[in-house]
Design a protein around this motif. Structure first.
Motif, PDB file in Angstrom:
ATOM      1  N   ASN A  63      14.525  31.717  22.059  1.00  0.00           N
ATOM      2  CA  ASN A  63      13.516  30.458  21.320  1.00  0.00           C
ATOM      3  C   ASN A  63      12.811  29.825  22.716  1.00  0.00           C
ATOM      4  O   ASN A  63      12.245  28.682  22.253  1.00  0.00           O
ATOM      5  N   LEU A  64      12.657  30.660  23.708  1.00  0.00           N
ATOM      6  CA  LEU A  64      11.750  29.963  24.761  1.00  0.00           C
ATOM      7  C   LEU A  64      10.478  29.985  24.034  1.00  0.00           C
ATOM      8  O   LEU A  64       9.512  28.924  24.388  1.00  0.00           O
ATOM      9  N   ALA A  65       9.879  30.896  23.337  1.00  0.00           N
ATOM     10  CA  ALA A  65       8.303  30.718  22.588  1.00  0.00           C
ATOM     11  C   ALA A  65       8.265  29.471  21.916  1.00  0.00           C
ATOM     12  O   ALA A  65       7.091  29.051  21.840  1.00  0.00           O
TER      13      ALA A  65
ATOM     14  N   ASP B 190      11.924  35.397  28.380  1.00  0.00           N
ATOM     15  CA  ASP B 190      13.073  34.988  27.663  1.00  0.00           C
ATOM     16  C   ASP B 190      13.964  36.156  27.753  1.00  0.00           C
ATOM     17  O   ASP B 190      13.712  37.168  27.100  1.00  0.00           O
ATOM     18  N   ALA B 191      15.092  36.186  28.558  1.00  0.00           N
ATOM     19  CA  ALA B 191      16.193  37.143  28.685  1.00  0.00           C
ATOM     20  C   ALA B 191      17.462  36.645  28.083  1.00  0.00           C
ATOM     21  O   ALA B 191      18.707  37.427  28.353  1.00  0.00           O
TER      22      ALA B 191
ATOM     23  N   SER C 186       9.046  31.916  16.461  1.00  0.00           N
ATOM     24  CA  SER C 186       9.974  32.738  16.110  1.00  0.00           C
ATOM     25  C   SER C 186       9.896  33.916  15.492  1.00  0.00           C
ATOM     26  O   SER C 186      10.885  34.822  15.180  1.00  0.00           O
ATOM     27  N   GLU C 187       8.455  34.269  15.156  1.00  0.00           N
ATOM     28  CA  GLU C 187       8.111  35.665  14.361  1.00  0.00           C
ATOM     29  C   GLU C 187       7.901  36.640  15.580  1.00  0.00           C
ATOM     30  O   GLU C 187       7.459  37.668  15.174  1.00  0.00           O
ATOM     31  N   ILE C 188       8.076  36.112  16.887  1.00  0.00           N
ATOM     32  CA  ILE C 188       7.631  37.340  18.021  1.00  0.00           C
ATOM     33  C   ILE C 188       8.763  38.229  17.836  1.00  0.00           C
ATOM     34  O   ILE C 188       9.817  38.081  17.746  1.00  0.00           O
TER      35      ILE C 188
ATOM     36  N   LEU D 108       4.307  34.709  28.608  1.00  0.00           N
ATOM     37  CA  LEU D 108       5.661  34.632  28.050  1.00  0.00           C
ATOM     38  C   LEU D 108       5.910  36.245  27.644  1.00  0.00           C
ATOM     39  O   LEU D 108       4.982  36.835  27.213  1.00  0.00           O
ATOM     40  N   MET D 109       7.040  36.654  28.081  1.00  0.00           N
ATOM     41  CA  MET D 109       7.479  37.941  27.547  1.00  0.00           C
ATOM     42  C   MET D 109       8.788  37.629  26.973  1.00  0.00           C
ATOM     43  O   MET D 109       9.895  37.056  27.634  1.00  0.00           O
ATOM     44  N   VAL D 110       9.138  38.110  25.789  1.00  0.00           N
ATOM     45  CA  VAL D 110      10.450  37.880  25.103  1.00  0.00           C
ATOM     46  C   VAL D 110      11.141  39.262  25.180  1.00  0.00           C
ATOM     47  O   VAL D 110      10.805  40.354  24.563  1.00  0.00           O
ATOM     48  N   LEU D 111      12.157  39.485  26.023  1.00  0.00           N
ATOM     49  CA  LEU D 111      12.754  40.866  26.237  1.00  0.00           C
ATOM     50  C   LEU D 111      14.126  40.913  25.155  1.00  0.00           C
ATOM     51  O   LEU D 111      14.164  42.048  24.790  1.00  0.00           O
TER      52      LEU D 111
END
Length: 257
Positions: A41-43, A35-36, A52-54, A100-103
């Motif tokens: 909101n990909l998670a 998620d870049a 949403s808490e990530i 998943l990685m949230v950048l």
């Protein structure tokens, strides 16, 4: 396979990324979704609990300072190529076989931590695209700002998601031009929220010069999944069937390259 996905806000880009991750995983592939997009909101779309808490990696200030060697003072030196190879295993989350990685947002200019933060996230993204052996799907904002000239060499395909609308079509051509400016010429489109043959014709005619991989039908179930807080593809075989057809075309394209 390394795939970047872009498009105007609201066209369904993140839903596409989530469903594509699902069909690749069901086909037996190892998948990591990145998620870049500043609006992360990909998670949630993938069905992660409390997605949403990530905390995005861009907000991990101590980690960024440690890896870049940056100080709090503006203008100080920092590492342009920090060590990041261990981070995908440490910072990625997993749900139903999909990593998943949230950048988070990559800032530009201004504050003292903006430049180290940008260097760190770009290096991490480059590592994920160039070095990893999974199927890597990058959910990007409407542009290619995250991709450096070296990184684009490892991207197999850039997909622009479009909907029946002139603004969406215009964004597709803007993204294509930006991509070509940095040497990424393998640009394709996917038509989303298609409710009629007229919608298909509008997209096909508007995207003259940008090849189409396929269409995704307008479906109230996608909205319902958001309300229920479940994955966008949950209880939606039609969506997965349409995405699977697109996946098959992608695999054909990459084999021919």
């Amino acid at each position: 396979m390394k795939i970047a996905i872009s498009g105007k806000g609201g066209v369904g880009k993140t839903t596409f990324v989530a469903a594509l991750a699902k069909v690749f995983k069901e086909a037996g592939k190892k998948v990591i979704a990145i998620d870049a997009d500043p609006v992360s909101n990909l998670a949630v779309t993938l069905g992660f609990m409390k997605g949403s808490e990530i905390i995005p990696i861009s907000q991990m200030k101590d980690l960024i300072k440690e890896r870049t060697g940056a100080s709090d003072e503006y203008g100080k030196f920092f590492k342009l190529n920090p060590t990041v190879s261990d981070l995908p295993e440490k910072l990625s989350l997993e749900h139903e076989g999909i990593k998943l990685m949230v950048l988070g947002a990559i800032k530009h200019g201004g504050s003292g931590c903006a430049c180290p933060e940008s260097a760190f996230l770009r290096t991490l993204l480059s590592h994920l695209i160039v070095q990893r052996d999974e199927v890597v799907l990058v959910d990007m904002e409407a542009g290619v700002e995250h991709l450096g000239r070296a990184t684009v060499k490892a991207v197999d395909v850039l997909i622009v998601i479009v909907e029946p609308g002139s603004k969406s079509i215009q964004t597709a051509f803007q993204v294509k031009k930006l991509a070509e400016d940095i040497g990424l010429t393998s640009v394709y489109a996917v038509g989303n929220k298609v409710a009629s043959e007229e919608h298909k014709a509008f997209i096909q005619n508007g995207l003259d010069g940008i090849p189409l991989l396929g269409f995704i039908s307008y479906d109230e179930k996608i909205l319902e999944s958001d309300i229920k807080g479940i994955a966008a593809f949950a209880e939606n075989n039609k969506l997965l069937e349409e995405i699977c057809q697109i996946k098959n075309k992608l695999e054909e394209i990459v084999k021919e390259k």
